[in-house]
Motif scaffolding. Structure first.
Motif, mmCIF file in Angstrom:
data_model
loop_
_atom_site.group_PDB
_atom_site.id
_atom_site.type_symbol
_atom_site.label_atom_id
_atom_site.label_comp_id
_atom_site.label_asym_id
_atom_site.label_seq_id
_atom_site.Cartn_x
_atom_site.Cartn_y
_atom_site.Cartn_z
ATOM 1 N N SER A 22 -4.849 1.870 3.633
ATOM 2 C CA SER A 22 -5.242 0.359 3.508
ATOM 3 C C SER A 22 -5.423 0.213 5.121
ATOM 4 O O SER A 22 -4.634 0.245 6.275
ATOM 5 N N CYS A 74 -1.927 -3.475 0.188
ATOM 6 C CA CYS A 74 -3.147 -2.749 -0.398
ATOM 7 C C CYS A 74 -4.400 -3.806 -0.103
ATOM 8 O O CYS A 74 -4.839 -4.837 -0.111
ATOM 9 N N SER A 134 -4.815 9.353 -6.335
ATOM 10 C CA SER A 134 -3.659 9.243 -7.374
ATOM 11 C C SER A 134 -3.066 8.082 -6.992
ATOM 12 O O SER A 134 -1.919 7.891 -7.870
ATOM 13 N N PHE A 135 -3.166 7.057 -5.832
ATOM 14 C CA PHE A 135 -2.262 6.245 -5.592
ATOM 15 C C PHE A 135 -2.761 4.910 -6.136
ATOM 16 O O PHE A 135 -3.781 4.533 -6.221
ATOM 17 N N SER A 136 -1.525 3.991 -6.286
ATOM 18 C CA SER A 136 -1.726 2.549 -6.597
ATOM 19 C C SER A 136 -0.794 1.789 -5.712
ATOM 20 O O SER A 136 0.375 2.219 -5.623
ATOM 21 N N PRO A 137 -1.171 0.499 -5.674
ATOM 22 C CA PRO A 137 -0.271 -0.324 -4.853
ATOM 23 C C PRO A 137 0.911 -0.641 -5.700
ATOM 24 O O PRO A 137 1.083 -0.527 -6.925
ATOM 25 N N CYS A 162 0.804 -1.228 0.006
ATOM 26 C CA CYS A 162 -0.101 -0.055 0.003
ATOM 27 C C CYS A 162 0.857 1.405 0.145
ATOM 28 O O CYS A 162 1.717 1.356 0.795
ATOM 29 N N SER A 163 0.702 2.111 -0.990
ATOM 30 C CA SER A 163 1.529 3.319 -1.044
ATOM 31 C C SER A 163 0.672 4.518 -0.721
ATOM 32 O O SER A 163 1.316 5.464 -0.415
ATOM 33 N N CYS A 164 -0.391 4.271 -0.219
ATOM 34 C CA CYS A 164 -1.470 5.590 -0.100
ATOM 35 C C CYS A 164 -1.491 5.757 1.537
ATOM 36 O O CYS A 164 -1.837 6.832 1.869
ATOM 37 N N GLY A 168 -7.551 -2.001 -1.480
ATOM 38 C CA GLY A 168 -8.489 -1.226 -2.381
ATOM 39 C C GLY A 168 -8.911 -0.004 -2.001
ATOM 40 O O GLY A 168 -9.620 0.914 -2.483
ATOM 41 N N HIS A 211 -7.039 2.756 -1.659
ATOM 42 C CA HIS A 211 -6.617 3.966 -2.584
ATOM 43 C C HIS A 211 -7.478 4.258 -3.703
ATOM 44 O O HIS A 211 -7.407 5.182 -4.118
ATOM 45 N N LYS A 212 -8.709 3.555 -3.946
ATOM 46 C CA LYS A 212 -9.379 3.881 -5.141
ATOM 47 C C LYS A 212 -10.131 5.283 -5.048
ATOM 48 O O LYS A 212 -10.715 5.822 -4.097
#
Ligand code: FES
Ligand code: FES
Length: 81
Positions: A30, A36, A44-47, A25-27, A38, A40-41
């Motif tokens: 989580s 991650c 601008s972040f994604s795993p 998880c980068s945001c 999900g 982040h949906k």
């Protein structure tokens, strides 16, 4: 550029298995840190995918400010919290 949430001020030690993929998880949102879930949906972040090259213990970044992708590089020590 949005800043990630700081999920933890220290890394997560995880026992990984050689050849397996892990999605960090980068945001910071989580509920299943350090991975991650999900949440982040809509942001601008994604795993970030991490493939274990060996079966060992890996220290995934919990503060999300590491310069070394999913892995802790000590940057959490520089965060003023
Ligand atoms: Fe943080 Fe997916 S929940 S990157
Ligand atoms: Fe993020 Fe160490 S926990 S750099």
């Amino acid at each position: 550029m949005h800043k990630p949430d700081i999920a933890a001020k220290s890394p997560f030690a995880v026992a990984v298995e050689a050849g397996k993929d892990y999605f960090w998880c980068s945001c910071g949102k989580s509920k299943g840190q350090p991975f991650c879930d999900g949440s982040h949906k809509g942001s601008s972040f994604s795993p970030v995918k991490f493939t274990a090259s060996e079966t060992t213990t890996v220290y995934f970044c919990g503060c999300k400010h590491s310069k070394n992708g999913p892995l802790c590089d000590g940057s959490h020590k520089l965060l003023s919290l």
